[in-house]
Design a protein around this motif. Sequence first.
Motif, PDB file in Angstrom:
ATOM      1  N   SER A  21       0.837  -1.201   0.000  1.00  0.00           N
ATOM      2  CA  SER A  21       0.000   0.000   0.000  1.00  0.00           C
ATOM      3  C   SER A  21       0.873   1.253   0.000  1.00  0.00           C
ATOM      4  CB  SER A  21      -0.872  -0.020   1.261  1.00  0.00           C
ATOM      5  OG  SER A  21      -1.597   1.171   1.354  1.00  0.00           O
ATOM      6  N   LYS A  45      -3.787   1.829  -1.770  1.00  0.00           N
ATOM      7  CA  LYS A  45      -3.475   2.933  -0.854  1.00  0.00           C
ATOM      8  C   LYS A  45      -4.539   3.031   0.252  1.00  0.00           C
ATOM      9  CE  LYS A  45      -1.871   6.625   0.925  1.00  0.00           C
ATOM     10  NZ  LYS A  45      -0.614   6.579   1.674  1.00  0.00           N
ATOM     11  N   ASN A 102      -6.271  -1.606   1.826  1.00  0.00           N
ATOM     12  CA  ASN A 102      -5.663  -1.093   3.052  1.00  0.00           C
ATOM     13  C   ASN A 102      -6.645  -0.079   3.630  1.00  0.00           C
ATOM     14  OD1 ASN A 102      -3.435   1.099   4.221  1.00  0.00           O
ATOM     15  ND2 ASN A 102      -2.644  -0.964   4.296  1.00  0.00           N
ATOM     16  N   LYS A 177      -1.673  -5.259   9.657  1.00  0.00           N
ATOM     17  CA  LYS A 177      -0.289  -4.788   9.430  1.00  0.00           C
ATOM     18  C   LYS A 177       0.201  -4.222  10.751  1.00  0.00           C
ATOM     19  CE  LYS A 177       2.373  -2.004   6.101  1.00  0.00           C
ATOM     20  NZ  LYS A 177       2.263  -1.237   4.842  1.00  0.00           N
ATOM     21  N   GLY A 268      11.984  -3.106   2.796  1.00  0.00           N
ATOM     22  CA  GLY A 268      13.337  -3.362   2.298  1.00  0.00           C
ATOM     23  C   GLY A 268      13.464  -4.556   1.378  1.00  0.00           C
ATOM     24  N   SER A 290       9.530   0.259  -1.900  1.00  0.00           N
ATOM     25  CA  SER A 290      10.596   1.195  -2.278  1.00  0.00           C
ATOM     26  C   SER A 290      11.277   0.833  -3.580  1.00  0.00           C
ATOM     27  CB  SER A 290      11.647   1.265  -1.169  1.00  0.00           C
ATOM     28  OG  SER A 290      11.188   2.077  -0.132  1.00  0.00           O
TER      29      SER A 290
HETATM   30  C1  LIG Z   1       4.634   7.163  -0.349  1.00  0.00           C
HETATM   31  C2  LIG Z   1       4.283   6.020   0.544  1.00  0.00           C
HETATM   32  C3  LIG Z   1       2.983   5.880   0.995  1.00  0.00           C
HETATM   33  C4  LIG Z   1       2.632   4.820   1.832  1.00  0.00           C
HETATM   34  N1  LIG Z   1       1.331   4.684   2.210  1.00  0.00           N
HETATM   35  C5  LIG Z   1       0.961   3.620   2.976  1.00  0.00           C
HETATM   36  C6  LIG Z   1      -0.394   3.410   3.305  1.00  0.00           C
HETATM   37  O1  LIG Z   1      -1.273   4.151   2.882  1.00  0.00           O
HETATM   38  N2  LIG Z   1      -0.722   2.341   4.094  1.00  0.00           N
HETATM   39  C7  LIG Z   1       0.250   1.485   4.553  1.00  0.00           C
HETATM   40  O2  LIG Z   1      -0.078   0.520   5.262  1.00  0.00           O
HETATM   41  N3  LIG Z   1       1.549   1.653   4.251  1.00  0.00           N
HETATM   42  C8  LIG Z   1       1.923   2.701   3.461  1.00  0.00           C
HETATM   43  N4  LIG Z   1       3.237   2.859   3.116  1.00  0.00           N
HETATM   44  C9  LIG Z   1       4.231   1.910   3.640  1.00  0.00           C
HETATM   45  C10 LIG Z   1       4.499   0.779   2.658  1.00  0.00           C
HETATM   46  O3  LIG Z   1       3.336   0.003   2.457  1.00  0.00           O
HETATM   47  C11 LIG Z   1       5.621  -0.151   3.187  1.00  0.00           C
HETATM   48  O4  LIG Z   1       5.172  -0.776   4.369  1.00  0.00           O
HETATM   49  C12 LIG Z   1       6.905   0.606   3.482  1.00  0.00           C
HETATM   50  O5  LIG Z   1       7.212   1.527   2.449  1.00  0.00           O
HETATM   51  C13 LIG Z   1       8.077  -0.355   3.687  1.00  0.00           C
HETATM   52  O6  LIG Z   1       8.443  -1.047   2.524  1.00  0.00           O
HETATM   53  P1  LIG Z   1       9.750  -0.590   1.652  1.00  0.00           P
HETATM   54  O7  LIG Z   1      10.919  -0.610   2.593  1.00  0.00           O
HETATM   55  O8  LIG Z   1       9.850  -1.574   0.536  1.00  0.00           O
HETATM   56  O9  LIG Z   1       9.441   0.799   1.172  1.00  0.00           O
HETATM   57  C14 LIG Z   1       3.610   3.885   2.244  1.00  0.00           C
HETATM   58  C15 LIG Z   1       4.927   4.022   1.764  1.00  0.00           C
HETATM   59  C16 LIG Z   1       5.263   5.070   0.928  1.00  0.00           C
HETATM   60  C17 LIG Z   1       6.655   5.155   0.392  1.00  0.00           C
END
Ligand SMILES: Cc1cc2nc3c(=O)[nH]c(=O)nc-3n(C[C@H](O)[C@H](O)[C@H](O)COP(=O)(O)O)c2cc1C
Length: 402
Positions: A21, A45, A102, A177, A268, A290
């Motif tokens: 999300s 999202k 989500n 989550k 990550g 990411s």
């Molecule tokens: C711009 C952005 C918006 C995010 N929005 C949400 C969200 O709405 N709900 C949620 O549970 N996590 C949200 N996240 C968190 C991601 O789902 C994820 O848990 C987090 O980025 C860690 O993963 P990564 O290290 O691969 O980025 C968001 C992350 C980013 C970068």
Amino acid sequence: MANLGVEFAGVEFKNPVLIASSSLTNHPTKLRRLEEAGAGGIVTKLASNAVPPRVDRQPYRSVMLGNGAWTVAGGDRRLTLEEGVDLIKTAKKELHIPIIANVNGKSYFADSWVEAGLALEKAGADMLEIPLSAHIYHEEEDGIPVFTGDSIGQYPELVGAMTRALKDAVKIPVIAKVSPYVIDVSLLGLAAKQGGADGLTAAARAGGFAGVDIRNGGKPIFPGIELEDGTPAQSLSGPMGAPSTHVSPYYTIVLAKNVGLPLSSVGGIMDWEIAVQRLMVGATTAQLCSTVYLNGLKAVTDCVAGMNRFLDEYGYRSPADIIGLGLPYIVDREQLVFHPLKAVITDTSWNGWDEVVERVQGDCLALTMQGGVPVIDQDACTGCSLCYWYAPEGAVRIDVQK
Ligand SMILES: Cc1cc2nc3c(=O)[nH]c(=O)nc-3n(C[C@H](O)[C@H](O)[C@H](O)COP(=O)(O)O)c2cc1C
Ligand code: SF4
């Protein structure tokens, strides 16, 4: 040829690579592209019927921190419930992969969570993911501060209560989550389990800070964000991407060992090898986030293809064959028996030894240069292995002394 399909929390996915999300998942065009790139499923999202007027109406601003790390200054614009419903409806019409919504509600008011969950179920969501560690901000109801986001996620009672409220209301699976802002994340996982959760996402991102502009009086490093009176400002914001590669599996492992619910790992996961790692430590699905921001849709295609190649190469028939394979080897530190190790130099002719000696000399009393040649005093060698990692492959051997 391996079959990449997995069953996760009661839903079938064509492969275990999901998209987390985020703003990557807030628009039908983006969802279509993700499906075309090969995603097994998508978490949309956050849609909520509690969208604070100011903070969460902003688009995100990226701050690159280098080495695969980045953060978003001030969070990201969440969807209103109506926008979320529209997104899910369109996605279900146009896509063929499972769509996970989500969703959360207002503070700890279960009715509000239920209302949002039911609306997204009705729109066609295949599963709900409840982010129990959304952005930190505090509201007041009749002058009394009420819990939101992070604070809910830290209290097992509230985690259990919100999960139970949704589980009793909807027919589709609900996964929680969980928040990393706790000493023992298993308590949150167990609370969600008691609340009837069908699975867990491990875990929301931990706190952190991008930094200040040290050459500009400690002002924010990113322009264009300020207080109402015009003072430049920023908020705390944890690093995402590579820094989480070795932090997030902690939550996956602790929850896998102590809770016994199907897990989706997030945080990550930058490539297929890390995704395979997460499955091997107990996750059934791996969520990319990411890496898609930083490397594009190719990250999804490469992750699925890499996982497929890996399973074929090692003779596994499906992801189910590798889920949790590494867990039996992960034990409490007290159970470990350490055999003495000694380093032995196997290539003295390499010309970088001076630098290795310089690097390890803070802790190592064994490795010295004598007449231009590296020498290890075996009695003084503690087996710390630092020199092994700094020297090129094949230049140092580590002997186990049983
Ligand atoms: C711009 C952005 C918006 C995010 N929005 C949400 C969200 O709405 N709900 C949620 O549970 N996590 C949200 N996240 C968190 C991601 O789902 C994820 O848990 C987090 O980025 C860690 O993963 P990564 O290290 O691969 O980025 C968001 C992350 C980013 C970068
Ligand atoms: S293993 Fe550690 S103690 Fe032994 S020589 Fe290498 S750096 Fe020194």
